[in-house]
Structures are given as C-alpha cells and as structure tokens.
Design an enzyme around this catalytic site. Structure first.
Site, PDB file in Angstrom:
ATOM      1  N   HIS A  39      36.585  24.314 -41.408  1.00 18.02           N
ATOM      2  CA  HIS A  39      37.732  24.763 -42.212  1.00 18.02           C
ATOM      3  C   HIS A  39      38.536  23.563 -42.709  1.00 18.02           C
ATOM      4  O   HIS A  39      39.355  23.022 -41.974  1.00 18.02           O
ATOM      5  CB  HIS A  39      38.640  25.660 -41.353  1.00 18.02           C
ATOM      6  N   HIS A  79      41.036  27.300 -35.832  1.00 24.22           N
ATOM      7  CA  HIS A  79      39.991  26.996 -36.824  1.00 24.22           C
ATOM      8  C   HIS A  79      40.294  25.692 -37.563  1.00 24.22           C
ATOM      9  O   HIS A  79      39.388  25.072 -38.107  1.00 24.22           O
ATOM     10  CB  HIS A  79      39.836  28.160 -37.813  1.00 24.22           C
ATOM     11  N   LEU A 129      42.827  34.274 -33.069  1.00 23.19           N
ATOM     12  CA  LEU A 129      44.188  34.072 -33.584  1.00 23.19           C
ATOM     13  C   LEU A 129      45.241  34.805 -32.752  1.00 23.19           C
ATOM     14  O   LEU A 129      45.025  35.915 -32.272  1.00 23.19           O
ATOM     15  CB  LEU A 129      44.237  34.496 -35.045  1.00 23.19           C
ATOM     16  N   ASP A 168      49.065  32.144 -40.845  1.00 24.68           N
ATOM     17  CA  ASP A 168      49.334  33.553 -41.172  1.00 24.68           C
ATOM     18  C   ASP A 168      48.636  34.480 -40.177  1.00 24.68           C
ATOM     19  O   ASP A 168      49.210  35.456 -39.705  1.00 24.68           O
ATOM     20  CB  ASP A 168      48.824  33.865 -42.589  1.00 24.68           C
ATOM     21  N   GLY A 169      47.373  34.153 -39.897  1.00 18.70           N
ATOM     22  CA  GLY A 169      46.607  35.012 -38.985  1.00 18.70           C
ATOM     23  C   GLY A 169      47.274  35.127 -37.628  1.00 18.70           C
ATOM     24  O   GLY A 169      47.290  36.200 -37.016  1.00 18.70           O
ATOM     25  N   ILE A 200      47.618  32.324 -47.859  1.00 21.97           N
ATOM     26  CA  ILE A 200      46.188  32.597 -48.050  1.00 21.97           C
ATOM     27  C   ILE A 200      45.532  32.884 -46.696  1.00 21.97           C
ATOM     28  O   ILE A 200      45.781  32.172 -45.722  1.00 21.97           O
ATOM     29  CB  ILE A 200      45.458  31.371 -48.677  1.00 21.97           C
ATOM     30  N   HIS A 274      39.246  27.817 -47.360  1.00 20.63           N
ATOM     31  CA  HIS A 274      39.474  28.179 -45.970  1.00 20.63           C
ATOM     32  C   HIS A 274      38.306  27.841 -45.039  1.00 20.63           C
ATOM     33  O   HIS A 274      38.427  26.972 -44.196  1.00 20.63           O
ATOM     34  CB  HIS A 274      39.828  29.666 -45.855  1.00 20.63           C
ATOM     35  N   SER A 396      54.820  51.063  -9.673  1.00 18.13           N
ATOM     36  CA  SER A 396      53.493  51.614  -9.400  1.00 18.13           C
ATOM     37  C   SER A 396      52.502  50.556  -8.934  1.00 18.13           C
ATOM     38  O   SER A 396      51.628  50.825  -8.118  1.00 18.13           O
ATOM     39  CB  SER A 396      52.910  52.268 -10.661  1.00 18.13           C
ATOM     40  N   GLU A 423      50.856  44.304 -22.593  1.00 17.68           N
ATOM     41  CA  GLU A 423      49.765  43.800 -21.758  1.00 17.68           C
ATOM     42  C   GLU A 423      49.039  42.618 -22.403  1.00 17.68           C
ATOM     43  O   GLU A 423      48.640  41.670 -21.720  1.00 17.68           O
ATOM     44  CB  GLU A 423      48.744  44.915 -21.458  1.00 17.68           C
ATOM     45  N   HIS A 485      44.015  57.917 -18.659  1.00 19.92           N
ATOM     46  CA  HIS A 485      44.499  56.987 -17.641  1.00 19.92           C
ATOM     47  C   HIS A 485      43.477  56.725 -16.531  1.00 19.92           C
ATOM     48  O   HIS A 485      43.735  55.921 -15.643  1.00 19.92           O
ATOM     49  CB  HIS A 485      45.791  57.528 -17.004  1.00 19.92           C
TER      50      HIS A 485
HETATM   51  C1  LIG Z   1      41.476  37.415 -33.538  1.00 17.13           C
HETATM   52  C2  LIG Z   1      40.783  36.783 -34.698  1.00 17.13           C
HETATM   53  N1  LIG Z   1      40.380  37.558 -35.714  1.00 17.13           N
HETATM   54  C3  LIG Z   1      39.705  36.999 -36.752  1.00 17.13           C
HETATM   55  C4  LIG Z   1      39.435  35.668 -36.792  1.00 17.13           C
HETATM   56  C5  LIG Z   1      38.631  35.063 -37.932  1.00 17.13           C
HETATM   57  N2  LIG Z   1      39.500  34.206 -38.748  1.00 17.13           N
HETATM   58  C6  LIG Z   1      39.506  32.881 -38.621  1.00 17.13           C
HETATM   59  S1  LIG Z   1      40.705  32.169 -39.570  1.00 17.13           S
HETATM   60  C7  LIG Z   1      41.178  33.656 -40.175  1.00 17.13           C
HETATM   61  C8  LIG Z   1      42.344  33.811 -41.103  1.00 17.13           C
HETATM   62  C9  LIG Z   1      42.670  32.628 -41.855  1.00 17.13           C
HETATM   63  O1  LIG Z   1      43.925  32.721 -42.454  1.00 17.13           O
HETATM   64  P1  LIG Z   1      45.142  31.936 -41.861  1.00 17.13           P
HETATM   65  O2  LIG Z   1      45.433  32.386 -40.496  1.00 17.13           O
HETATM   66  O3  LIG Z   1      46.245  32.056 -42.840  1.00 17.13           O
HETATM   67  O4  LIG Z   1      44.625  30.456 -41.768  1.00 17.13           O
HETATM   68  P2  LIG Z   1      44.541  29.414 -42.983  1.00 17.13           P
HETATM   69  O5  LIG Z   1      44.047  30.167 -44.154  1.00 17.13           O
HETATM   70  O6  LIG Z   1      45.908  28.907 -43.163  1.00 17.13           O
HETATM   71  O7  LIG Z   1      43.600  28.370 -42.513  1.00 17.13           O
HETATM   72  C10 LIG Z   1      40.424  34.680 -39.642  1.00 17.13           C
HETATM   73  C11 LIG Z   1      40.586  36.101 -40.012  1.00 17.13           C
HETATM   74  C12 LIG Z   1      39.892  34.902 -35.693  1.00 17.13           C
HETATM   75  N3  LIG Z   1      39.663  33.587 -35.614  1.00 17.13           N
HETATM   76  N4  LIG Z   1      40.576  35.473 -34.681  1.00 17.13           N
END
Ligand SMILES: Cc1ncc(C[n+]2csc(CCOP(=O)(O)OP(=O)(O)O)c2C)c(N)n1
Length: 685
Positions: A39, A79, A129, A168-169, A200, A274, A396, A423, A485
């Site tokens: 990336h 990433h 993420l 963002d993610g 993005i 990306h 509990s 959780e 449950h």
């Molecule tokens: C829980 C999870 N779901 C999906 C992904 C796959 N994935 C990797 S990066 C990304 C999104 C990228 O967008 P952003 O978070 O904005 O990163 P940027 O574009 O700024 O590099 C996704 C969906 C992941 N790594 N983790």
C-alpha cells in the site's frame, strides 16, 4: 485532482525536513514496488505527520526498543506499514535496508502488516482495522494505572504518551467507537490520535459509505478535537500535537487532511493509490515531481540519514535521564522500584499461589464461576498487577475484586474495570494492556458473547499475549435465556485458535487449578469457561489427581478396578464430568469397568506425549465423549471407536436441568449409549 507539485510547493517544508519526508515516502514506494505488493498511498500521504511526530515529539530509544517509559506509537492502519518500517530503519532501530528490500518476503522482518515480536519497534500487530486504535486505549489505560501505582511526589517514573496513526477504516470500524467512547469516559489525556483524513478507502471516496461528522462523534465521546487542513504543514502539525499533549483531561484526535498517494500525478486522491504498487512509470513521475532521483532505489540521502539518526542520541539521553531518575526513586522507594521492575518483566512474586483455596465436598454445590470469584479474591491479594473486569456482567461473571476499587477517572489506582457493554473493545483493550507490560489483564462476559471479541482474541494468541478471559454461563445448562444465550459452537471455535488455551473446569478445585495455569502462562491467552449452575465439589481426598491432572489437559479422574482394563472410557469436560462419574457408578453395578477422564483443556491434552495420551485413553478401548457443545472435534481423538453425546443444534429456552435432559445429558442416556458402544465394538471384534 489537486496538482500535487503545486500543493507541495506552496507548503514546502524547510529543505532538510522535506528531504527526510521524501526519504520516507520513497523508501515506502520502492518497498511496495519491489515487492509488487502493498500500500503506497498511506505512506505518501501521511509521511509528513509521521515525521513531525517522530522527529519532534516521540520519546523512544532505537537502541532499547523496550525501554519501559518510551512513548508508544501504534500504526493502527497497519496496511501502511512500509512507512513504519522506513521510520524504524532510518531512525536506527535494528532493521537493515536489506530488510526493507525484502518487504513482504518469506522470513523477512518486514511482513505485509506489522507483526509484534518480529520487528523491533513494532508495538503491536495491526492490520485488522480498528484493533490498533483500541490496543492504544489499553496501553493508555496501563500507563495511567501504573503511574497511579508507582509515581510518587517528585518522581514521575511512569510518564509517557500513546500515539496512534489511524485511517478512515479504523474510524469506520465499530470497535473504535467502543474504545473511543471508553477512552473519553476515562479521560485518557495522554492518548493522542492522528487521523489520516484522506477521504479515500478501497472502493473509492468515503462519500460512498462514511459521511457523518467524525470529529463531532469524537467530541461527543468527550475527546479534544483538532483539525489540520494542510498535511504538509509541519508547524501546524507540531502545534496541534503540542496542544494535544497539553490537554491532559481528554484524549485527543487530530484530523489531518491528508492526500492518499500524495505526489503521484495520476493516482493521488484515488483508490488506485491504496492497495497496489504505483507502477514503474508512475513511480518515476512521482519521484520527478517531488524532485527525487529516480535511481538508485532505496535512496537515503546522507544528510537525511544523519538527521534521522539523531534519534539515537536523543533516545539514549532521554533513557539515561530516566534511568538516573529511576535510581534516585529506587533509593527513596526501594520496594516500589523492585516491584516496578518485577511487573514490567512479567515475573510473578514468590508465593503468589500459596493461599489459593482448596474446596471440600462440604462447600458444594458450587458453580465454577463462584469458585473463580473466590480464587480471584485470593490472587488479587498477592498480585497487585491483576487488573480487569467485565463487559457489564460482573455480578454474573464474579470478576470483581473486593476492595480493589473501580478504575475510573477520579481513581486510576482502582483495578476493577467497567468496560461497559463493549466486548470487542474489551478484548482489544486487554491486548493493549498486555502489550504495555506491567499488568495481568483479564476480562469477562458470557461464553456466548466471546463471539463479539473473537478478532482481538485471535490477535492475543498470535501475539503470545498473557490475557485471561473469564467466560461464564458455559452451556445449555444456563437455561431460561434460551438459544441466543446458550453457547454451543463457542468451545470448539475457541479451541481452534492456534496458541490459545481453553480450560473448562469440572468443579471448584479444577477451577483453582485452571486459574493457576492462567496466571502462570506467559506465552499466550487463556480462556476460562465456567458454569452458571452449582456443581458438586470433587473433594481432593477422593480425587487427588486434580492439581497435577488439570495442567495436563486431560487425566484419569476415576479409574476402573486396579489391574483391569476399562471396558469403556467416559471422557467429559466441565459440568458433564459429574454425569460421567454417576454413570460410572451405575455401570459398575453391571460389572462394566469404566474409567472417567476429565478433560478440562483439549488444547493442553493434545500437547502431551503420545505415551501419556495412550495411558489416559487406552488404545482400543471404546470411548464415549460427553460435552454440551458441538460434536465436531471430538472424533479426532480416536476415530470410529468414539461416540459423542453433544449438541449439534441450538439450545432452547427452559430451566437448565430441563434443557440438559432434553438434549440427552442424563445418566440414563449416557449408560444406554455406553451399552450401545460396547455392543457395537464387540460385534466388530
Ligand atoms: C477489519 C478489516 N476489514 C477490512 C480490511 C481490508 N482493508 C485494508 S485497508 C482498507 C481500507 C482502506 O481505507 P483507509 O482505512 O482509509 O486507508 P487508506 O486508504 O488511507 O490507506 C480495507 C477495507 C482490513 N484490513 N481490516
């Protein structure tokens, strides 16, 4: 698309800074291009803010990456790890340029996402993420907790920040809302998040799926919020970071308007920057546009390296100063200093398990969750580093430590945590606490809700983190709440995570033994699976094998007559062990020789030698397994000679004993299945 060179020109940082930032950018670009995978977008867009933090604020020592009072830096957007690896190399961590060249290759220390333990300076495994964000909340919790315990007037022994770089993610994932809400509530003022607000994600613009006012959300959580509009404005970034540092009563988030793939003439601000290399031609154009030589690859200008490497001197000075202060602290508070060193090294104090209870049959019936609660009380009195709680189920799960106080903004010295009904964040916060070192973290909920925290449990196992889970209401026998449950597939699901130890004790004494294993296990997480309902206590005078048997995962709890070979072996876990024992008594009246094996942990049992397992499960003897969970998994033990009494459907709402009876967990059914098994195997032989 914004013209990148124009943007760069209007905000050109001073020459040396720019040289350094471009070094990071193009190391990352070359890594991704050479690996033909990865990336490049995030490193290009976020290099300036990462550089500002690492160059001007972050307290770290590349030559001692584990110095306890270092600031923590978590790249939650894992990433983008090429950026982190570039930073680690240039600032002088033990990561050679050859390792950068081997990005994402077999055996390299630069794997596709940062892996804890593989690369010096990587504070936690990130990539899924949101996890890193919540880990950081756990680290910040550990910091304030240890500060409350160890700092004394004039002695700030624990005094560091936790920084996060999130994308963002990270903010879209629900876990960051859970953890963000908790951090705001707890007023974790030394937690600082840099948010790469680049509009993005993989599928395109965030307009597709992410349009709320994120900063208003964090403000509502009680965070201090700032915006930096120009991602290459070092002074604005530094000023925002310093303001965040000074804001001590709220966690901070700084939304930095970054540009994914900054500088790439055809890919900046597009999803194309990306998750794939820029391409040779685009790399050339990007380098030319930012005034960078196209060759050689992995170019590090001398002045840039010299500047970056000042981090070594800076770090060593900071650490030496801390060590000097720690020495003075140690002179004034020798016991505290020794304790600090002990807990950071994850060593247990002598005699920590000396007072663990032994239960007798007169104490029964007792639910294993109750026995666990009593054990926690004793452990807490010997282990001040024990810290945890529950996701709003403490009454509990019996996870509260009497007298330990609530961990809350007015009382960071408290050790009872209230995670709220969160959780997922609880699991990741526990990971962050363990990653920080200095605490033994535990968290509780109903077994069925372990599904809500599976992603961080998986990472705890991958990272070899000593985290303890207290999962109660462990079977259909929990009763009236019904199939939503009643856990069925959770036991198998948890056991299938590599490196985790799942323990489902059969009574109060096995529960004590299970806790002993959990506390003593440094190399990975332990899940304790406990009953809601009362169970007879297996008195050690009749069952002396328990303390030494439980650590083996499976052991002979009650054997057939000495010198005889069993006709059938009943192997059971948890509450079903008692049904096995009763069935044994009944079958004995028919002269059927029965051995009962208690198997609190199939993970631990599988790890024993073949000889031992053959001793317990004598080859050729028919085996009947009894567990109120799915049957899958049990057949791997013996093959055709095994029968399983299990639940391969969902449960039902009714009083626990009624449900158990309907699903065949009765002495009658066990005896009849044992007869059937005997007949079947006799016919075959
Ligand atoms: C829980 C999870 N779901 C999906 C992904 C796959 N994935 C990797 S990066 C990304 C999104 C990228 O967008 P952003 O978070 O904005 O990163 P940027 O574009 O700024 O590099 C996704 C969906 C992941 N790594 N983790």
């Amino acid at each position: 698309m914004a013209a990148p060179t124009a943007l760069a020109a209007t905000l050109a940082p001073p020459a040396l800074d720019e040289l350094c930032i471009n070094t990071l950018r193009f190391l990352a670009v070359d890594m991704v291009q050479k690996a033909n995978s990865g990336h490049p977008g995030l490193p290009l867009g976020s290099a300036t803010m990462a550089y500002t933090l690492w160059d001007r604020l972050l307290k770290f020592n590349p030559q001692d990456p584990l110095w306890p009072d270092r600031d923590r830096f978590v790249l939650s957007a894992g990433h983008g790890c090429a950026l982190l690896y570039a930073l680690l190399h240039v600032t002088g961590f033990d990561l050679s340029v050859e390792e950068l060249e081997r990005f994402r290759q077999w055996g390299s220390r630069t794997p596709g996402h940062p892996e804890y333990g593989k690369t010096a300076g990587v504070e936690g495994t990130t990539g899924p993420l949101g996890q890193g964000f919540a880990n950081a909340v756990g680290m910040a919790i550990a910091e304030v907790s240890l500060a409350a315990r160890f700092n004394r007037p004039g002695h700030q022994i624990v005094d560091h920040y936790t920084y996060v770089l999130a994308s963002d993610g990270d903010l879209e994932e629900g876990i960051s809302s859970e953890a963000g809400s908790d951090a705001g509530h707890l007023r974790l003022g030394k937690l600082i998040v840099l948010y790469a607000n680049n509009h993005i994600t993989i599928e395109g613009s965030t307009e597709l799926a992410f349009t709320e006012d994120r900063m208003a959300r964090f403000a509502a959580f009680g965070w201090h919020v700032q915006h930096v509009e120009q991602s290459n404005d070092l002074e604005a970034l530094e000023s925002a970071l310093r303001t965040a540092q000074q804001e001590t009563s709220r966690p901070s988030i700084i939304a930095v308007r970054t540009h994914l793939g900054f500088g790439s003439p055809h890919k900046q601000d597009t999803a194309a920057a990306h998750g794939e290399p820029l391409g040779v031609e685009e790399v050339r154009l990007t380098k030319e546009g930012l005034g960078w030589p196209v060759a050689p690859l992995f170019h590090i200008p001398e002045e840039a390296l010299e500047h970056f490497r000042e981090a070594v001197k800076r770090g060593s000075t900071a650490q030496t100063d801390w060590e000097r202060r720690f020495q003075i602290y140690g002179n004034e508070h020798p016991d505290l200093a020794a304790e600090f060193e002990r807990v950071i090294a994850r060593q247990l104090p002598k005699g920590w398990d000396a007072d663990l209870p032994t239960f007798t049959s007169a104490d029964g019936p007792m639910a294993t969750r109750i026995a666990s609660g009593k054990t926690i009380e004793v452990l807490a009195s010997h282990l001040p580093e024990l810290m945890g709680g529950s996701a709003d189920l403490a009454p509990s799960t019996h996870t509260n430590m009497e007298g330990a106080g609530n961990f809350e903004p007015e009382n960071w010295a408290g050790h009872n945590m209230h995670f709220g009904i969160r959780e997922h964040a609880m699991g990741a916060i526990l990971n962050g606490m363990a990653l920080h070192h200095g605490l033994i973290p535990y968290g509780g909920t109903f077994l069925v809700f372990s599904d809500y925290m599976r992603p961080p449990m998986r990472l705890a196992a991958m990272n070899h983190l000593p985290v303890i889970y207290v999962f109660t209401h462990d079977s259909l026998a929990m009763g009236e709440d019904g199939p939503t449950h009643q856990p069925v597939e959770q036991l198998l699901g948890l056991r299938s995570i590599p490196g985790i130890v799942v323990l489902r004790p059969a009574d109060a004494n096995e529960t004590v033994a299970a806790w002993r294993i959990a506390i003593g296990r440094n190399e990975g997480p332990v899940a304790l699976v406990l009953t809601r309902q009362g169970l007879p206590v297996l008195d050690l005078t009749h069952y002396p094998a328990i303390p030494e048997g439980v650590p083996l995962g499976g052991y002979i709890l009650a054997d057939c007559d000495a010198g005889t070979r069993p006709d059938v072996i009943l192997i059971a876990t948890g509450s079903e062990v008692h049904l096995a024992l009763e069935s044994r008594d009944r079958l004995a009246k028919e002269d059927i020789q029965v051995r009962v094996v208690s198997a609190p942990s199939t993970n631990l049992f599988s790890a024993q030698s073949d000889e031992y397992r053959d001793e317990v499960l004598t080859p050729g003897v028919p085996l009947l397994a009894i567990e109120a969970g799915v049957s899958l998994g049990w057949r791997s033990y013996v093959g055709p000679q095994i029968e399983v009494i299990a639940v391969d459907t969902f449960g039902a709402s009714a009083p626990g004993p009624v449900v158990m009876e309907h699903y065949g967990f009765t002495v009658d059914n066990i005896c009849s299945r044992a007869h059937h098994l005997l007949l079947k195997t006799q016919r075959k032989s």
